[in-house]
Write a protein that holds these residues in place. Structure first.
Motif, PDB file in Angstrom:
ATOM      1  N   ALA A 175      -0.142   6.104  -4.437  1.00 34.27           N
ATOM      2  CA  ALA A 175      -0.141   6.439  -5.864  1.00 34.27           C
ATOM      3  C   ALA A 175       0.672   5.474  -6.717  1.00 34.27           C
ATOM      4  O   ALA A 175       0.177   5.003  -7.767  1.00 34.27           O
ATOM      5  N   PRO A 176       1.905   5.111  -6.364  1.00 30.68           N
ATOM      6  CA  PRO A 176       2.658   4.184  -7.220  1.00 30.68           C
ATOM      7  C   PRO A 176       1.988   2.829  -7.374  1.00 30.68           C
ATOM      8  O   PRO A 176       2.095   2.196  -8.440  1.00 30.68           O
ATOM      9  N   TRP A 177       1.294   2.389  -6.349  1.00 33.76           N
ATOM     10  CA  TRP A 177       0.603   1.102  -6.429  1.00 33.76           C
ATOM     11  C   TRP A 177      -0.564   1.177  -7.405  1.00 33.76           C
ATOM     12  O   TRP A 177      -0.813   0.223  -8.156  1.00 33.76           O
ATOM     13  N   LEU A 178      -1.282   2.288  -7.399  1.00 31.10           N
ATOM     14  CA  LEU A 178      -2.399   2.457  -8.339  1.00 31.10           C
ATOM     15  C   LEU A 178      -1.888   2.596  -9.768  1.00 31.10           C
ATOM     16  O   LEU A 178      -2.485   2.053 -10.700  1.00 31.10           O
ATOM     17  N   LEU A 179      -0.788   3.314  -9.936  1.00 29.02           N
ATOM     18  CA  LEU A 179      -0.200   3.438 -11.272  1.00 29.02           C
ATOM     19  C   LEU A 179       0.246   2.070 -11.788  1.00 29.02           C
ATOM     20  O   LEU A 179       0.018   1.729 -12.959  1.00 29.02           O
ATOM     21  N   ALA A 180       0.854   1.281 -10.915  1.00 35.58           N
ATOM     22  CA  ALA A 180       1.299  -0.055 -11.318  1.00 35.58           C
ATOM     23  C   ALA A 180       0.123  -0.966 -11.641  1.00 35.58           C
ATOM     24  O   ALA A 180       0.251  -1.914 -12.429  1.00 35.58           O
ATOM     25  N   ALA A 181      -1.041  -0.671 -11.034  1.00 34.01           N
ATOM     26  CA  ALA A 181      -2.239  -1.489 -11.276  1.00 34.01           C
ATOM     27  C   ALA A 181      -3.003  -1.038 -12.517  1.00 34.01           C
ATOM     28  O   ALA A 181      -4.059  -1.604 -12.820  1.00 34.01           O
ATOM     29  N   GLY A 182      -2.508  -0.005 -13.209  1.00 29.82           N
ATOM     30  CA  GLY A 182      -3.120   0.368 -14.477  1.00 29.82           C
ATOM     31  C   GLY A 182      -3.890   1.661 -14.509  1.00 29.82           C
ATOM     32  O   GLY A 182      -4.482   1.996 -15.538  1.00 29.82           O
ATOM     33  N   VAL A 183      -3.913   2.405 -13.410  1.00 29.58           N
ATOM     34  CA  VAL A 183      -4.601   3.701 -13.417  1.00 29.58           C
ATOM     35  C   VAL A 183      -3.654   4.739 -14.012  1.00 29.58           C
ATOM     36  O   VAL A 183      -2.557   4.948 -13.498  1.00 29.58           O
ATOM     37  N   PRO A 184      -4.032   5.410 -15.095  1.00 29.12           N
ATOM     38  CA  PRO A 184      -3.127   6.403 -15.712  1.00 29.12           C
ATOM     39  C   PRO A 184      -2.891   7.594 -14.788  1.00 29.12           C
ATOM     40  O   PRO A 184      -3.755   7.952 -13.985  1.00 29.12           O
ATOM     41  N   ARG A 185      -1.738   8.195 -14.922  1.00 25.53           N
ATOM     42  CA  ARG A 185      -1.404   9.327 -14.058  1.00 25.53           C
ATOM     43  C   ARG A 185      -2.380  10.486 -14.243  1.00 25.53           C
ATOM     44  O   ARG A 185      -2.739  11.146 -13.257  1.00 25.53           O
ATOM     45  N   ASP A 186      -2.838  10.734 -15.459  1.00 18.51           N
ATOM     46  CA  ASP A 186      -3.748  11.853 -15.676  1.00 18.51           C
ATOM     47  C   ASP A 186      -5.162  11.570 -15.188  1.00 18.51           C
ATOM     48  O   ASP A 186      -6.010  12.467 -15.176  1.00 18.51           O
ATOM     49  N   ALA A 187      -5.428  10.326 -14.773  1.00 18.39           N
ATOM     50  CA  ALA A 187      -6.738   9.983 -14.211  1.00 18.39           C
ATOM     51  C   ALA A 187      -6.687   9.852 -12.689  1.00 18.39           C
ATOM     52  O   ALA A 187      -7.687   9.514 -12.064  1.00 18.39           O
ATOM     53  N   LEU A 188      -5.521  10.129 -12.111  1.00 16.98           N
ATOM     54  CA  LEU A 188      -5.326   9.950 -10.674  1.00 16.98           C
ATOM     55  C   LEU A 188      -5.288  11.312  -9.986  1.00 16.98           C
ATOM     56  O   LEU A 188      -4.473  12.178 -10.331  1.00 16.98           O
ATOM     57  N   VAL A 189      -6.191  11.512  -9.021  1.00 16.40           N
ATOM     58  CA  VAL A 189      -6.269  12.750  -8.249  1.00 16.40           C
ATOM     59  C   VAL A 189      -5.893  12.420  -6.813  1.00 16.40           C
ATOM     60  O   VAL A 189      -6.518  11.554  -6.181  1.00 16.40           O
ATOM     61  N   LEU A 190      -4.882  13.100  -6.287  1.00 19.07           N
ATOM     62  CA  LEU A 190      -4.406  12.836  -4.928  1.00 19.07           C
ATOM     63  C   LEU A 190      -4.887  13.935  -3.989  1.00 19.07           C
ATOM     64  O   LEU A 190      -4.490  15.096  -4.138  1.00 19.07           O
ATOM     65  N   GLU A 191      -5.732  13.565  -3.063  1.00 15.77           N
ATOM     66  CA  GLU A 191      -6.187  14.484  -2.011  1.00 15.77           C
ATOM     67  C   GLU A 191      -5.427  14.062  -0.749  1.00 15.77           C
ATOM     68  O   GLU A 191      -5.795  13.097  -0.084  1.00 15.77           O
ATOM     69  N   ASN A 192      -4.379  14.778  -0.414  1.00 18.09           N
ATOM     70  CA  ASN A 192      -3.464  14.336   0.631  1.00 18.09           C
ATOM     71  C   ASN A 192      -3.446  15.234   1.868  1.00 18.09           C
ATOM     72  O   ASN A 192      -2.435  15.333   2.562  1.00 18.09           O
ATOM     73  N   GLU A 193      -4.587  15.878   2.141  1.00 17.90           N
ATOM     74  CA  GLU A 193      -4.658  16.786   3.293  1.00 17.90           C
ATOM     75  C   GLU A 193      -5.551  16.263   4.413  1.00 17.90           C
ATOM     76  O   GLU A 193      -5.378  16.650   5.570  1.00 17.90           O
ATOM     77  N   SER A 194      -6.511  15.422   4.109  1.00 19.55           N
ATOM     78  CA  SER A 194      -7.506  15.018   5.109  1.00 19.55           C
ATOM     79  C   SER A 194      -6.911  14.079   6.144  1.00 19.55           C
ATOM     80  O   SER A 194      -6.123  13.191   5.833  1.00 19.55           O
ATOM     81  N   LEU A 195      -7.315  14.280   7.403  1.00 20.07           N
ATOM     82  CA  LEU A 195      -6.811  13.485   8.518  1.00 20.07           C
ATOM     83  C   LEU A 195      -7.871  12.590   9.138  1.00 20.07           C
ATOM     84  O   LEU A 195      -7.552  11.721   9.954  1.00 20.07           O
ATOM     85  N   THR A 196      -9.139  12.814   8.788  1.00 21.79           N
ATOM     86  CA  THR A 196     -10.247  12.023   9.328  1.00 21.79           C
ATOM     87  C   THR A 196     -11.208  11.676   8.196  1.00 21.79           C
ATOM     88  O   THR A 196     -11.116  12.236   7.092  1.00 21.79           O
ATOM     89  N   THR A 197     -12.138  10.784   8.482  1.00 21.16           N
ATOM     90  CA  THR A 197     -13.139  10.428   7.471  1.00 21.16           C
ATOM     91  C   THR A 197     -14.010  11.627   7.134  1.00 21.16           C
ATOM     92  O   THR A 197     -14.388  11.825   5.970  1.00 21.16           O
ATOM     93  N   TRP A 198     -14.339  12.419   8.139  1.00 17.69           N
ATOM     94  CA  TRP A 198     -15.126  13.637   7.890  1.00 17.69           C
ATOM     95  C   TRP A 198     -14.377  14.569   6.945  1.00 17.69           C
ATOM     96  O   TRP A 198     -14.965  15.130   6.017  1.00 17.69           O
ATOM     97  N   GLN A 199     -13.078  14.711   7.146  1.00 11.65           N
ATOM     98  CA  GLN A 199     -12.284  15.548   6.243  1.00 11.65           C
ATOM     99  C   GLN A 199     -12.148  14.910   4.866  1.00 11.65           C
ATOM    100  O   GLN A 199     -12.098  15.624   3.863  1.00 11.65           O
TER     101      GLN A 199
END
Length: 242
Positions: free
Chosen positions: A132-156
């Motif tokens: 997330a901090p890298w994307l924010l630094a690259a210009g993606v606004p925080r309100d446009a960033l959605v973090l899905e941080n539960e998946s452990l595999t590509t299927w998930q």
């Protein structure tokens, strides 16, 4: 594979020198790039061997809709000087996702970047949270960033992203990942009734020659992981697990 050859040498003692010779030949073919290159070509079909960006100043035009989700898949994290950072290939994914967001926003649509990646390596933070901090630094606004941080595999990844995007039926999808990962990712996303536009961030290469190279072995391991994952997908579909 190394353990398999050791087991063969122990069980087949009368031919252990032939087993050792076969193991040496196989690992040389992998490390010198001849076999690892063939495996990588299978994992990266021609349609995905050209990065979407290709280092150009301007990206090719995309058919952005009124609502567009740019989905960036995780690729691991690593510790460098005690700090948790994205793995090497992920930097290209971050760069492409942020540039696609800028292009989408310039086109006037409602755009968001969904970062999908949990914590399969059991580090101090999930992949999505680390990126997330890298994307924010690259210009993606925080309100446009959605973090899905539960998946452990590509299927998930695909399952959890589907739960986010199916709520907005008019949303166009762009899938950002590496060339070697794209075929398996597309299979899983199609399984959850999504048809994303693939955007390849980077392509793996090997150097063929006489001298063994560690990076060729890494490429072979990556290719085998993806090819086994694709085979697993079809087997699981056949027995009704996917």
């Amino acid at each position: 594979m190394f353990a398999l050859f050791i087991a063969l040498g122990v069980l087949w003692r009368s031919a252990r020198w032939r087993v050792a010779g076969g193991a040496a030949a196989l690992f040389w073919l992998l490390a010198a790039g001849w076999l690892s290159g063939a495996l990588l070509d299978l994992a990266q079909p021609p349609i995905y061997r050209t990065p979407y960006d290709r280092g150009r100043a301007a990206l090719p035009a995309l058919p952005f809709s009124a609502h567009t989700a740019i989905v960036m898949l995780g690729g691991g994290t690593d510790y460098v000087d005690g700090k948790l950072v994205p793995k090497d290939d992920v930097y290209a994914r971050i760069a492409l996702a942020s540039r696609l967001y800028a292009q989408c926003a310039q086109a006037g649509g409602a755009c968001r970047v969904i970062v999908s990646g949990g914590n399969p390596q059991h580090h101090e933070r999930a992949e999505a949270d680390t990126y997330a901090p890298w994307l924010l630094a690259a210009g993606v606004p925080r309100d446009a960033l959605v973090l899905e941080n539960e998946s452990l595999t590509t299927w998930q990844n695909a399952r959890n992203v589907a739960a986010l995007v199916h709520r907005r039926h008019d949303e166009a999808l762009v899938l950002v990942t590496s060339a070697y990962h794209m075929p398996r990712a597309m299979l899983d996303f199609h399984r959850f009734e999504m048809a994303p536009l693939p955007a390849v961030s980077n392509v793996r290469h090997v150097k063929r020659g006489l001298l063994p190279r560690w990076r060729n072995l890494v490429a072979a391991e990556t290719a085998l992981h993806e090819l086994i994952g694709i085979a697993q997908f079809y087997v699981y579909r056949m027995i009704g697990w996917f």
